[in-house]
Motif scaffolding. Structure first.
Motif, PDB file in Angstrom:
ATOM      1  N   PHE A 118      79.340 -27.593 -39.696  1.00 42.81           N
ATOM      2  CA  PHE A 118      78.035 -27.613 -40.354  1.00 42.81           C
ATOM      3  C   PHE A 118      76.911 -27.851 -39.340  1.00 42.81           C
ATOM      4  O   PHE A 118      75.745 -27.663 -39.663  1.00 42.81           O
ATOM      5  N   GLN A 119      77.271 -28.297 -38.153  1.00 41.80           N
ATOM      6  CA  GLN A 119      76.279 -28.575 -37.112  1.00 41.80           C
ATOM      7  C   GLN A 119      76.721 -27.922 -35.800  1.00 41.80           C
ATOM      8  O   GLN A 119      77.084 -28.604 -34.845  1.00 41.80           O
ATOM      9  N   PRO A 120      76.690 -26.610 -35.768  1.00 41.65           N
ATOM     10  CA  PRO A 120      77.169 -25.905 -34.566  1.00 41.65           C
ATOM     11  C   PRO A 120      76.184 -26.015 -33.417  1.00 41.65           C
ATOM     12  O   PRO A 120      74.983 -26.221 -33.627  1.00 41.65           O
ATOM     13  N   ARG A 121      76.710 -25.850 -32.222  1.00 43.49           N
ATOM     14  CA  ARG A 121      75.815 -25.732 -31.069  1.00 43.49           C
ATOM     15  C   ARG A 121      75.135 -24.371 -31.133  1.00 43.49           C
ATOM     16  O   ARG A 121      75.776 -23.357 -31.402  1.00 43.49           O
ATOM     17  N   LEU A 122      73.848 -24.355 -30.894  1.00 42.02           N
ATOM     18  CA  LEU A 122      73.051 -23.135 -31.036  1.00 42.02           C
ATOM     19  C   LEU A 122      73.660 -21.977 -30.267  1.00 42.02           C
ATOM     20  O   LEU A 122      73.727 -20.847 -30.761  1.00 42.02           O
ATOM     21  N   ALA A 123      74.123 -22.223 -29.057  1.00 45.18           N
ATOM     22  CA  ALA A 123      74.638 -21.150 -28.200  1.00 45.18           C
ATOM     23  C   ALA A 123      75.900 -20.511 -28.760  1.00 45.18           C
ATOM     24  O   ALA A 123      76.262 -19.404 -28.356  1.00 45.18           O
ATOM     25  N   GLN A 124      76.571 -21.175 -29.709  1.00 46.97           N
ATOM     26  CA  GLN A 124      77.795 -20.637 -30.285  1.00 46.97           C
ATOM     27  C   GLN A 124      77.537 -19.732 -31.490  1.00 46.97           C
ATOM     28  O   GLN A 124      78.448 -19.069 -31.962  1.00 46.97           O
ATOM     29  N   THR A 125      76.301 -19.703 -31.976  1.00 48.21           N
ATOM     30  CA  THR A 125      76.018 -19.050 -33.250  1.00 48.21           C
ATOM     31  C   THR A 125      75.354 -17.689 -33.102  1.00 48.21           C
ATOM     32  O   THR A 125      74.574 -17.444 -32.184  1.00 48.21           O
ATOM     33  N   VAL A 126      75.675 -16.824 -34.053  1.00 48.25           N
ATOM     34  CA  VAL A 126      75.026 -15.522 -34.173  1.00 48.25           C
ATOM     35  C   VAL A 126      73.763 -15.715 -35.018  1.00 48.25           C
ATOM     36  O   VAL A 126      73.827 -16.315 -36.091  1.00 48.25           O
ATOM     37  N   PRO A 127      72.605 -15.231 -34.577  1.00 50.67           N
ATOM     38  CA  PRO A 127      71.366 -15.471 -35.327  1.00 50.67           C
ATOM     39  C   PRO A 127      71.319 -14.690 -36.633  1.00 50.67           C
ATOM     40  O   PRO A 127      72.010 -13.690 -36.808  1.00 50.67           O
ATOM     41  N   THR A 128      70.481 -15.185 -37.530  1.00 50.65           N
ATOM     42  CA  THR A 128      70.253 -14.460 -38.783  1.00 50.65           C
ATOM     43  C   THR A 128      68.877 -13.807 -38.725  1.00 50.65           C
ATOM     44  O   THR A 128      68.683 -12.862 -37.976  1.00 50.65           O
TER      45      THR A 128
ATOM     46  N   ARG B  65      98.403  -9.809 -47.144  1.00 46.71           N
ATOM     47  CA  ARG B  65      97.383  -9.140 -46.341  1.00 46.71           C
ATOM     48  C   ARG B  65      96.018  -9.770 -46.586  1.00 46.71           C
ATOM     49  O   ARG B  65      95.757 -10.316 -47.655  1.00 46.71           O
ATOM     50  N   GLY B  66      95.173  -9.682 -45.581  1.00 44.72           N
ATOM     51  CA  GLY B  66      93.859 -10.289 -45.707  1.00 44.72           C
ATOM     52  C   GLY B  66      92.812  -9.582 -44.867  1.00 44.72           C
ATOM     53  O   GLY B  66      93.125  -8.872 -43.903  1.00 44.72           O
ATOM     54  N   LEU B  67      91.562  -9.791 -45.253  1.00 46.97           N
ATOM     55  CA  LEU B  67      90.415  -9.284 -44.507  1.00 46.97           C
ATOM     56  C   LEU B  67      89.430 -10.423 -44.299  1.00 46.97           C
ATOM     57  O   LEU B  67      89.030 -11.082 -45.262  1.00 46.97           O
ATOM     58  N   VAL B  68      89.073 -10.671 -43.055  1.00 46.61           N
ATOM     59  CA  VAL B  68      87.980 -11.573 -42.708  1.00 46.61           C
ATOM     60  C   VAL B  68      86.891 -10.711 -42.087  1.00 46.61           C
ATOM     61  O   VAL B  68      87.123 -10.064 -41.062  1.00 46.61           O
ATOM     62  N   PHE B  69      85.734 -10.683 -42.710  1.00 48.03           N
ATOM     63  CA  PHE B  69      84.632  -9.843 -42.235  1.00 48.03           C
ATOM     64  C   PHE B  69      83.394 -10.714 -42.090  1.00 48.03           C
ATOM     65  O   PHE B  69      82.912 -11.295 -43.071  1.00 48.03           O
ATOM     66  N   LEU B  70      82.887 -10.818 -40.872  1.00 49.06           N
ATOM     67  CA  LEU B  70      81.705 -11.628 -40.602  1.00 49.06           C
ATOM     68  C   LEU B  70      80.634 -10.758 -39.964  1.00 49.06           C
ATOM     69  O   LEU B  70      80.856 -10.142 -38.910  1.00 49.06           O
ATOM     70  N   SER B  71      79.486 -10.704 -40.614  1.00 54.19           N
ATOM     71  CA  SER B  71      78.339  -9.993 -40.048  1.00 54.19           C
ATOM     72  C   SER B  71      77.087 -10.821 -40.290  1.00 54.19           C
ATOM     73  O   SER B  71      77.094 -11.761 -41.088  1.00 54.19           O
ATOM     74  N   ASN B  72      76.024 -10.474 -39.589  1.00 49.64           N
ATOM     75  CA  ASN B  72      74.721 -11.096 -39.845  1.00 49.64           C
ATOM     76  C   ASN B  72      73.786 -10.009 -40.370  1.00 49.64           C
ATOM     77  O   ASN B  72      72.741  -9.726 -39.792  1.00 49.64           O
TER      78      ASN B  72
END
Length: 339
Positions: free
Chosen positions: A184-194, A303-310
């Motif tokens: 819930f409190q990630p380091r900024l450099a680890q995150t993809v912007p929105t 089976r599974g799908l993990v899909f992460l986008s911004n």
């Protein structure tokens, strides 16, 4: 392992068509799984590439990874009763009729407008949510998806366990699973912007959802940032491929693959949405997030799908993204039945 060719092609097409800047995704087929990333992490104000273990704002996928999982722990341990009025746990809630089942299946009938919502303090917003009216016409009879139910469920969990919901999720779900790139409190450099605009600049490492920004650690509906590999591990738990009793028993997890709505015909589980296929016993459980995230799990076929986008970067375009997401779901479902 299946090729999942339709799914991969569709994700590539979404990037090429500029529906999304990029995506990190995983395809699970039994004990095997494959991850990939396409496109970029950022296009405004400058272009920046994606990287392994990039953390995305999960938005409402927080509901199933975090709050639903903790609620199921409490049900499993006898601390939370499915058909007990929520008011018994949360006396400040105005309604005395809605139940835990209602909150967890989006059949509560909760609705209403909160004036100046984003300008309120966390305490004022929580108080306003608890005073919203209930549609008795909808309660028990209609699924109306809303953040409100899981926010209130977070408050119920806080009352039972005596701590804020987000630290509870960290202690009871993220840490036992060893999810080093989920926070819930990630380091900024680890995150993809929105989002990005000339006026407000780049939103990065700060939750996109305005209610979650107001509520902070008391928000059970959004706020998690996670990497694709961490969500693969969570998916493996939910598919029954790994056993972490400190999180949930396999019997409890298996119980999620069914309709838990009051009349058992509205196609919602606790927290999760359901996709029924006519030729299969178990439905697929899935959940989406506004920022462009998707988790789909087929326990019967493993089976599974993990899909992460911004997809909200630099701005959201619902008319383009939502149809593309429907096509992505259809492509993955088609791929899972390919022999």
């Amino acid at each position: 392992m299946l090729t999942f060719s339709r799914t991969a092609a569709l994700i590539n097409q979404m990037v090429q068509d500029q529906v999304i800047p990029g995506a990190s995704y995983a395809l699970i087929d039994g004990a095997e799984w494959h991850t990939n990333q396409v496109g970029v992490a950022q296009i405004k104000p400058t272009i920046k590439p994606l990287w392994p273990d990039a953390m995305y704002d999960l938005a409402s996928v927080t509901k199933v990874v975090g709050t639903t999982t903790v609620a199921m722990q409490l049900m499993q341990n006898g601390q939370l009763e499915i058909d007990r009025p929520v008011h018994d746990y949360l006396p400040t809630l105005q309604s005395t009729t809605i139940t835990v089942r209602n909150l967890m299946t989006h059949t509560s009938g909760l609705s209403g407008y909160i004036p100046n919502r984003n300008a309120l303090s966390a305490d004022a917003l929580l108080a306003a949510i608890q005073q919203l009216p209930i549609s008795e016409r909808n309660r028990n009879h209609r699924v109306v998806y809303t953040d409100l139910g899981l926010i209130i469920m977070g408050q119920v969990i806080e009352r039972i366990l005596g701590a804020a919901i987000q630290p509870i999720i960290t202690e009871r779900v993220l840490q036992p699973l060893g999810l080093a790139h989920t926070s819930f409190q990630p380091r900024l450099a680890q995150t993809v912007p929105t989002t990005y605009s000339m006026k407000t600049g780049l939103l990065r490492g700060i939750v996109h959802d305005p209610k979650a920004r107001v509520l902070g650690e008391h928000c059970g509906s959004a706020g998690l940032f996670a990497s694709v590999t961490d969500l693969v591990r969570f998916s493996q738990l939910m598919l029954g491929q790994i056993d972490v009793p400190a999180v949930l028993s396999q019997a409890t997890i298996a119980s999620l693959y069914q309709d838990w709505t009051p009349n058992q015909h509205l196609r919602r589980s606790f927290g999760w949405n359901l996709w029924h296929r006519s030729d299969e016993t178990l439905p697929v459980i899935f959940h989406t997030g506004y920022t462009g995230t998707l988790l789909m799990l087929d326990r019967q076929r493993q089976r599974g799908l993990v899909f992460l986008s911004n997809r909200v970067h630099p701005v959201a375009n619902n008319s383009v993204f939502l149809p593309a997401r429907r096509r992505l779901i259809a492509a993955w479902l088609a791929d899972t039945v390919t022999n």
